[in-house]
Scaffold this motif. Structure first.
Motif, PDB file in Angstrom:
ATOM      1  N   SER A   1       0.841  -1.199   0.000  1.00  0.00           N
ATOM      2  CA  SER A   1       0.000   0.000   0.000  1.00  0.00           C
ATOM      3  C   SER A   1       0.875   1.247   0.000  1.00  0.00           C
ATOM      4  N   LEU A   2       0.369   2.302  -0.640  1.00  0.00           N
ATOM      5  CA  LEU A   2       1.057   3.583  -0.708  1.00  0.00           C
ATOM      6  C   LEU A   2       0.034   4.692  -0.545  1.00  0.00           C
ATOM      7  N   SER A   3       0.272   5.586   0.416  1.00  0.00           N
ATOM      8  CA  SER A   3      -0.608   6.742   0.597  1.00  0.00           C
ATOM      9  C   SER A   3       0.199   8.019   0.409  1.00  0.00           C
ATOM     10  N   ILE A   4      -0.399   8.975  -0.287  1.00  0.00           N
ATOM     11  CA  ILE A   4       0.223  10.281  -0.523  1.00  0.00           C
ATOM     12  C   ILE A   4      -0.773  11.347  -0.079  1.00  0.00           C
ATOM     13  N   THR A   5      -0.365  12.194   0.854  1.00  0.00           N
ATOM     14  CA  THR A   5      -1.264  13.182   1.438  1.00  0.00           C
ATOM     15  C   THR A   5      -0.673  14.580   1.313  1.00  0.00           C
ATOM     16  N   GLY A   6      -1.457  15.492   0.754  1.00  0.00           N
ATOM     17  CA  GLY A   6      -1.089  16.902   0.735  1.00  0.00           C
ATOM     18  C   GLY A   6      -1.961  17.641   1.742  1.00  0.00           C
ATOM     19  N   TYR A   7      -1.390  18.590   2.471  1.00  0.00           N
ATOM     20  CA  TYR A   7      -2.143  19.249   3.537  1.00  0.00           C
ATOM     21  C   TYR A   7      -1.760  20.722   3.663  1.00  0.00           C
ATOM     22  N   PHE A   8      -2.668  21.474   4.297  1.00  0.00           N
ATOM     23  CA  PHE A   8      -2.416  22.895   4.574  1.00  0.00           C
ATOM     24  C   PHE A   8      -3.066  23.239   5.907  1.00  0.00           C
ATOM     25  N   ASN A   9      -2.306  23.856   6.798  1.00  0.00           N
ATOM     26  CA  ASN A   9      -2.813  24.317   8.095  1.00  0.00           C
ATOM     27  C   ASN A   9      -2.513  25.810   8.260  1.00  0.00           C
ATOM     28  N   GLN A  10      -3.521  26.558   8.662  1.00  0.00           N
ATOM     29  CA  GLN A  10      -3.310  27.955   9.035  1.00  0.00           C
ATOM     30  C   GLN A  10      -3.507  28.052  10.542  1.00  0.00           C
ATOM     31  N   VAL A  11      -2.452  28.441  11.247  1.00  0.00           N
ATOM     32  CA  VAL A  11      -2.471  28.414  12.718  1.00  0.00           C
ATOM     33  C   VAL A  11      -2.283  29.823  13.261  1.00  0.00           C
ATOM     34  N   THR A  12      -3.163  30.200  14.171  1.00  0.00           N
ATOM     35  CA  THR A  12      -3.055  31.490  14.861  1.00  0.00           C
ATOM     36  C   THR A  12      -2.638  31.241  16.303  1.00  0.00           C
ATOM     37  N   ASP A  13      -1.630  31.978  16.771  1.00  0.00           N
ATOM     38  CA  ASP A  13      -1.107  31.850  18.141  1.00  0.00           C
ATOM     39  C   ASP A  13      -0.589  30.439  18.410  1.00  0.00           C
ATOM     40  N   LEU A  14       0.217  29.921  17.487  1.00  0.00           N
ATOM     41  CA  LEU A  14       0.803  28.592  17.630  1.00  0.00           C
ATOM     42  C   LEU A  14       1.566  28.486  18.947  1.00  0.00           C
ATOM     43  N   LEU A  15       1.273  27.447  19.723  1.00  0.00           N
ATOM     44  CA  LEU A  15       1.957  27.202  20.995  1.00  0.00           C
ATOM     45  C   LEU A  15       3.193  26.346  20.745  1.00  0.00           C
ATOM     46  N   ARG A  16       4.360  26.875  21.107  1.00  0.00           N
ATOM     47  CA  ARG A  16       5.582  26.097  20.939  1.00  0.00           C
ATOM     48  C   ARG A  16       6.641  26.582  21.920  1.00  0.00           C
ATOM     49  N   TYR A  17       7.637  25.732  22.176  1.00  0.00           N
ATOM     50  CA  TYR A  17       8.720  26.055  23.099  1.00  0.00           C
ATOM     51  C   TYR A  17       9.928  26.559  22.315  1.00  0.00           C
ATOM     52  N   ILE A  18      10.458  27.712  22.721  1.00  0.00           N
ATOM     53  CA  ILE A  18      11.558  28.387  22.039  1.00  0.00           C
ATOM     54  C   ILE A  18      12.703  28.591  23.033  1.00  0.00           C
TER      55      ILE A  18
END
Length: 224
Positions: A114-131
């Protein structure tokens, strides 16, 4: 669903919060080859607003060999207790993260492969991440506007002959994770990542090999 959180310790005052959510989901299998589903979720909390979230998707089996999937959703994530109150690291002024997501998947299958190919797009406001700060310690923060898009592919194969079994798995991901204010890639997010694994099994004895190729990442926000 209702959740009550209560936390206290030597470094923070007693903090509590109440979270509630109601979910409605509908799935309709029109035929053996086509189905669609819709979901609504209303969340309530005392500190971060009450968003109405949604999800929708379809799956269409075009042929025994090929299948198409489409999905979209609105998502919402509030800061955790550690994000807010971790002594010396947390930030009680963090905002919740809101995102809109869409993806399209093409799935090919033949016998045991089996082979799966996925294209995606996310628009994120106020992304939570550690810097990491100037002292090298990672702390949580919000990034105002981030666009995350790319391509993911997954391959798998399995073959059995008598007491022998062979499996092969591989993944590839191309990811753009861009801060729209600076038009720079987020730190520690590689553009390319490839993994592979091969395994062999005979009765109760097995062996395997794993490979990971994580391409270059930026460690500074100016991408230098």
């Amino acid at each position: 669903n209702y959740t009550h959180n209560s936390g206290r310790g030597s470094d923070i005052q007693s903090e509590s919060r109440n979270l509630a959510a109601a979910t409605l989901s509908f799935k309709h299998e029109v035929s053996a080859s086509f189905l669609y589903e819709i979901g609504l979720r209303q969340e309530t909390n005392e500190d971060f607003g009450n968003p109405l979230l949604y999800s929708a998707g379809i799956r269409y089996k075009v042929s025994p060999f090929y299948q198409l999937k489409l999905n979209t959703s609105k998502n919402f994530r509030i800061p955790t207790y550690n994000d807010l109150y971790w002594s010396g690291l947390g930030d009680p002024n963090l905002k919740p993260e809101t995102s809109y997501q869409a993806e399209m998947s093409h799935i090919f299958s033949h016998k045991k492969a089996s082979l799966s190919i996925t294209g995606y797009f996310n628009q994120v406001t106020d992304l939570l991440r550690y810097i990491p700060g100037t002292d090298g310690i990672f702390r949580p923060e919000n990034t105002n506007d981030v666009h995350i898009y790319g391509l993911e592919s997954i391959f798998s194969y399995e073959k059995k002959i008598a007491n022998h079994s062979i499996t092969v798995n591989a993944t590839y991901a191309y990811t753009v994770s861009e801060n729209k204010e600076t038009e720079k890639q987020l730190i520690y997010v590689p553009f390319h990542k490839f993994t592979a694994a091969a395994g062999y099994r005979y009765k109760k004895v097995s062996t395997y090999y794993q490979y990971l190729n994580n391409r270059e990442v930026f460690t500074t926000t100016d991408n230098t």
